[in-house]
Design an enzyme around this catalytic site. Structure first.
Site, PDB file in Angstrom:
ATOM      1  N   ASP A   1     -12.369  -4.521   1.425  1.00  0.00           N
ATOM      2  CA  ASP A   1     -11.346  -4.969   2.372  1.00  0.00           C
ATOM      3  C   ASP A   1     -11.136  -3.874   3.408  1.00  0.00           C
ATOM      4  OD1 ASP A   1      -9.527  -6.725   3.405  1.00  0.00           O
ATOM      5  OD2 ASP A   1      -7.934  -6.241   1.989  1.00  0.00           O
TER       6      ASP A   1
ATOM      7  N   TYR B   1      -9.389  -2.689   7.406  1.00  0.00           N
ATOM      8  CA  TYR B   1      -8.057  -2.511   7.996  1.00  0.00           C
ATOM      9  C   TYR B   1      -8.288  -2.510   9.502  1.00  0.00           C
ATOM     10  CZ  TYR B   1      -3.360  -0.183   7.573  1.00  0.00           C
ATOM     11  OH  TYR B   1      -2.022   0.159   7.568  1.00  0.00           O
TER      12      TYR B   1
ATOM     13  N   HIS C   1      -2.046  -4.593  13.416  1.00  0.00           N
ATOM     14  CA  HIS C   1      -1.496  -4.607  12.055  1.00  0.00           C
ATOM     15  C   HIS C   1      -1.224  -3.174  11.582  1.00  0.00           C
ATOM     16  CE1 HIS C   1      -0.976  -5.521   7.803  1.00  0.00           C
ATOM     17  NE2 HIS C   1      -2.025  -4.798   7.486  1.00  0.00           N
TER      18      HIS C   1
ATOM     19  N   ARG D   1       6.241   4.976   8.759  1.00  0.00           N
ATOM     20  CA  ARG D   1       6.127   6.320   9.361  1.00  0.00           C
ATOM     21  C   ARG D   1       6.425   6.223  10.848  1.00  0.00           C
ATOM     22  NH1 ARG D   1       1.597   5.309   6.540  1.00  0.00           N
ATOM     23  NH2 ARG D   1       0.588   4.777   8.503  1.00  0.00           N
TER      24      ARG D   1
ATOM     25  N   GLU E   1      -1.851 -12.243   3.462  1.00  0.00           N
ATOM     26  CA  GLU E   1      -2.492 -11.539   4.574  1.00  0.00           C
ATOM     27  C   GLU E   1      -3.587 -12.433   5.142  1.00  0.00           C
ATOM     28  OE1 GLU E   1      -1.739  -6.803   4.006  1.00  0.00           O
ATOM     29  OE2 GLU E   1      -3.659  -7.539   3.270  1.00  0.00           O
TER      30      GLU E   1
ATOM     31  N   GLU F   1      -6.848 -13.099   6.830  1.00  0.00           N
ATOM     32  CA  GLU F   1      -8.063 -12.295   7.034  1.00  0.00           C
ATOM     33  C   GLU F   1      -9.285 -13.190   7.206  1.00  0.00           C
ATOM     34  OE1 GLU F   1      -8.674  -9.001   4.457  1.00  0.00           O
ATOM     35  OE2 GLU F   1      -6.534  -8.668   4.098  1.00  0.00           O
TER      36      GLU F   1
ATOM     37  N   ASP G   1      -5.432 -12.340   1.403  1.00  0.00           N
ATOM     38  CA  ASP G   1      -5.326 -11.187   0.507  1.00  0.00           C
ATOM     39  C   ASP G   1      -3.870 -11.059   0.056  1.00  0.00           C
ATOM     40  OD1 ASP G   1      -5.856  -8.807  -0.813  1.00  0.00           O
ATOM     41  OD2 ASP G   1      -5.539  -7.598   0.990  1.00  0.00           O
TER      42      ASP G   1
ATOM     43  N   ARG H   1       4.373  -6.352  -1.985  1.00  0.00           N
ATOM     44  CA  ARG H   1       4.722  -5.169  -1.187  1.00  0.00           C
ATOM     45  C   ARG H   1       5.533  -4.134  -1.952  1.00  0.00           C
ATOM     46  NH1 ARG H   1       0.786  -5.639   2.417  1.00  0.00           N
ATOM     47  NH2 ARG H   1       0.971  -7.522   3.694  1.00  0.00           N
TER      48      ARG H   1
ATOM     49  N   GLN I   1       3.123  -2.355  -4.151  1.00  0.00           N
ATOM     50  CA  GLN I   1       2.220  -1.575  -3.299  1.00  0.00           C
ATOM     51  C   GLN I   1       2.855  -0.258  -2.845  1.00  0.00           C
ATOM     52  OE1 GLN I   1       0.740  -3.857   0.030  1.00  0.00           O
ATOM     53  NE2 GLN I   1      -0.446  -2.171   0.881  1.00  0.00           N
TER      54      GLN I   1
ATOM     55  N   TYR J   1       0.791   3.154  -4.251  1.00  0.00           N
ATOM     56  CA  TYR J   1      -0.400   3.357  -3.416  1.00  0.00           C
ATOM     57  C   TYR J   1      -0.736   4.813  -3.109  1.00  0.00           C
ATOM     58  CZ  TYR J   1       1.538   4.496   1.206  1.00  0.00           C
ATOM     59  OH  TYR J   1       2.122   5.127   2.248  1.00  0.00           O
TER      60      TYR J   1
ATOM     61  N   LYS K   1      -2.589  -5.835  -5.140  1.00  0.00           N
ATOM     62  CA  LYS K   1      -3.542  -6.692  -4.436  1.00  0.00           C
ATOM     63  C   LYS K   1      -4.499  -7.420  -5.374  1.00  0.00           C
ATOM     64  CE  LYS K   1      -3.022  -4.946  -0.070  1.00  0.00           C
ATOM     65  NZ  LYS K   1      -2.960  -5.740   1.175  1.00  0.00           N
TER      66      LYS K   1
ATOM     67  N   THR L   1      -6.959 -13.251  -4.764  1.00  0.00           N
ATOM     68  CA  THR L   1      -7.407 -13.331  -3.377  1.00  0.00           C
ATOM     69  C   THR L   1      -7.957 -14.742  -3.209  1.00  0.00           C
ATOM     70  OG1 THR L   1      -8.081 -11.009  -3.503  1.00  0.00           O
ATOM     71  CG2 THR L   1      -8.947 -12.290  -1.652  1.00  0.00           C
TER      72      THR L   1
ATOM     73  N   THR M   1      -5.775  -7.675   7.451  1.00  0.00           N
ATOM     74  CA  THR M   1      -4.869  -8.579   8.174  1.00  0.00           C
ATOM     75  C   THR M   1      -5.187  -8.621   9.662  1.00  0.00           C
ATOM     76  OG1 THR M   1      -3.177  -7.927   6.613  1.00  0.00           O
ATOM     77  CG2 THR M   1      -2.433  -9.106   8.566  1.00  0.00           C
TER      78      THR M   1
ATOM     79  N   GLU N   1       4.997  -7.680   8.424  1.00  0.00           N
ATOM     80  CA  GLU N   1       5.198  -7.456   9.853  1.00  0.00           C
ATOM     81  C   GLU N   1       6.217  -8.427  10.450  1.00  0.00           C
ATOM     82  OE1 GLU N   1       1.499  -7.013  12.273  1.00  0.00           O
ATOM     83  OE2 GLU N   1       0.516  -7.197  10.337  1.00  0.00           O
TER      84      GLU N   1
END
Lengths: 437, 437
Positions: free
Chosen positions: A131, A133, A138, A147, A204, A206, A238, A242, A245, A249, A258, A262, A365, A379
């Site tokens: 997978d 990114y 996203h 962050r 997600e 994808e 996917d 959250r 995660q 993570y 995850k 799927t 995503t 999001e």
């Protein structure tokens, strides 16, 4: 590719010529279905599927590909290589074309089944699942949530970031997903973590690329040769928890958040069907670094992306009880990805990693630049802070039990029949009871 | 398990009774070897291997397991379940025991081959590969290098941290590893990243647990039942390119830094052979939190770990040219892990993730509390800052081309023959030339 007049795409099957259906003669996505207790390969055409096993048994297919078309999964056909893929596609296009002779048409008609009554199965054995990114929109929007000072890590514009997913829990569209249990961050610094059903279950949006040709361990695939290694695409959801995660993570990435499920569309659209919808790579904003040479190919920059419109819909129990149609959550386009499929594949193999026939490379995503084009609830709701209002008066921060998520993809261009990718949908079942945990 | 006198473990094969060899009658690890162009399953005994295909063909094995013993891989035997594993083990133990009747012994003798002359192959098809981070000594020492203020993330003592590895690039012991190319951090903030052969190639000393019984998607395996799902173990070397890893790993974890190769011992030691070497779970230091209930079982705390002594050796080109033996780099013990195998398995399935027969769960680098017990060069050399001096006058920050890494494991306890796990070794080949990139 030479331009054809629209009549070149006419099938003798009327539903194939109706633009409301997404499976015209130019599409012919591959799938598998259950018939008399066996799994047969097929292609979709109009509102029907054509049984490839039966076509081979009736001598409608060239001898060199007949055995592979009588396998239960697509992997043996993929192993025959791009020439065989083209041969089968040409044969089927001719067979379903309005100009085919009556005798062959009659044999083909006997191999047709209505999709509406069919049980679709997983057409490809998927050995490994990676997978990526690849959507900078996203990555930036998710980064901003966690962050605010540094939404994107310094590596993002140089490295197509990816990680290994879990192949065992990939399911075909239509199978419900059980809400997973998991560990979550303690409420206070020295407290015990929580453990229970996830409270922030997300989807997600994808795209999945299926590897059609392998490379030996130690032999990278150059970016300019990547496209011949890709067989076709599916939509992919996917599913993500959250709360699990965000606690698990660091430092090794997503894991149990995850790998519980799927979902992929059961229809695999061959790359050949997407030729008319090729698009330039997304232009890099001024000031962004050029990709390193091993990720650069002029042909890939010119036409390495795909113009595929994507949509996510949500259908709740209340909406279904009130006979309301699924609610549109967002729209985006594959063209908005920062990295092309060929760049993902070249990067993946740049260290010699061996890809196998049937492996999935997923995009991550797919979100567009606008907030309404975000491909997940994380999001769309700012991690649950801004719930979405639904037409029923319900709201959603994350998914509730009974919710069904539906991913759709559409390809449109002038002078060419409209294609829709196979739908990717699944509903949420409540978590298992603690007694079975 | 009842105590036996040492003579209970005597085989008619003299080498099996010599404690210098690690394959006594009580071990019988599974493998596969090439014979007349075919792959046959076998067990190791003394300095020999016993061909299971031949044993089945000669009617030495019970009918219920004969077909599985004639397969090319162990997966069909694993699928028969723990009772069949025990039946085969009992049958082979009796067959190789000093007290067996002459006629059966003679038939078995015809199925023996010298290991020295055999080509060993991969005995198990590995569908998915998960790598954990179960050594707190490794996690703390690596954390100190990169985050002196916060070596361990707050989740470490609650969550058995893990991620998905790449199953396609798992190789049996003896196959050389090609130094991978990769992208590395720019020298200055706005500079271009590097791309070329890794300059910090490392090994990781790990143990691999093979899943012998699957669980359906959505059905967690409780910690108390985990042990019946594990078939056996191998040594595992998780090759790592540290410069690639440090640049790519945020925010989704290791990817190309790890997936170019993983080496496993070709011999799979069944869990039954390890019963005498069971050990209590590593005691948690005072003040450490108790694991959550889903990770707690009194039986697992009492005997869920394993007393296996581990060693890493390095052999360089110069050492071999000078006929010097491999150099001991470090020693550690599986007992030092913070999490038991049952906890890793229970955690992995706690969200319903389905494990499949043949899947590997690896422990992550097994380091002990002392600096000399570190299971990788990243720790031993402080990320290259303190190179290791070798007896040849050479030094190593990370691995050089031609270096061979050898992992060994030994089980010793009074009144029981000593076992050594199958050796896990591989040498480093120089990177491919740019023209093939």
């Amino acid at each position: 590719m030479a331009k054809r007049t629209p009549s070149a795409h006419q099938s003798w099957l009327p539903a194939a010529n109706d633009s409301a259906n997404g499976f015209p003669l130019t599409h012919l996505p591959y799938g598998a279905f259950e018939t008399e207790g066996q799994q047969h390969l097929c292609v979709a055409i109009g509102t029907h599927l054509l049984d490839l096993y039966e076509c081979a048994a009736s001598k409608l297919l060239p001898r060199s590909i007949a055995a592979a078309c009588q396998a239960a999964i697509l992997n043996p056909l993929m192993a025959l290589g791009p020439r065989s893929w083209a041969l089968l596609r040409d044969t089927l296009t001719e067979l379903l074309h309005i100009s085919v002779e009556t005798s062959r048409r009659q044999v083909a008609e006997a191999a047709l089944h209505s999709i509406a009554g069919a049980t679709l199965l997983k057409a490809i054995h998927i050995p490994d699942y990676t997978d990526f990114y690849a959507s900078i929109h996203h990555a930036t929007r998710v980064g901003k949530l966690f962050r605010p000072d540094q939404p994107l890590f310094p590596n993002y514009k140089h490295v197509p970031i990816g990680y290994h997913g879990r192949a065992s829990s990939i399911l075909p569209s239509g199978i419900p997903i059980q809400r997973p249990h998991g560990q979550t961050c303690p409420d206070k610094p020295d407290g015990a973590p929580g453990f229970g059903p996830t409270k922030s279950l997300d989807y997600e949006l994808e795209l999945a690329f299926y590897i059609g040709q392998s490379n030996p361990l130690g032999t990278p695939i150059p970016v300019g040769k990547a496209s011949s290694h890709i067989f076709g695409i599916s939509l992919l959801n996917d599913w993500s928890a959250r709360d699990i995660q965000s606690w698990e993570y660091q430092p090794l990435g997503p894991f149990l958040a995850k790998n519980f499920a799927t979902t992929v569309s059961p229809w695999v659209t061959p790359m050949a069907a997407l030729e008319p919808f090729r698009a330039p790579a997304s232009p890099r904003p001024k000031g962004d670094p050029k990709p390193l040479p091993y990720l650069r190919s002029s042909a890939d920059q010119r036409s390495g992306s795909l113009d595929i419109k994507l949509e996510v819909f949500l259908s709740t129990n209340t909406m279904r009880a009130n006979k309301l149609p699924p609610f549109l959550l967002s729209r985006s386009n594959v063209q908005d990805l920062y990295w092309t499929p060929a760049q993902l594949l070249a990067h993946h193999t740049s260290n010699g990693c061996n890809l196998q026939i049937g492996d999935i490379l997923a995009t991550g995503t797919i979100s567009g630049p606008s907030p309404t084009s975000a491909g997940c609830l994380l999001e769309l709701t700012s991690n649950g802070a801004k719930p979405i209002a639904l037409p029923t008066g319900e709201t959603r921060s994350f998914l509730s039990d009974g919710d069904e998520v539906i991913l759709r993809g559409t390809c449109e261009t002038p002078d060419h029949p409209r294609l829709t990718l196979g739908e990717c949908r699944a509903a949420i079942l409540r978590a298992h009871s603690p007694s079975t945990a």
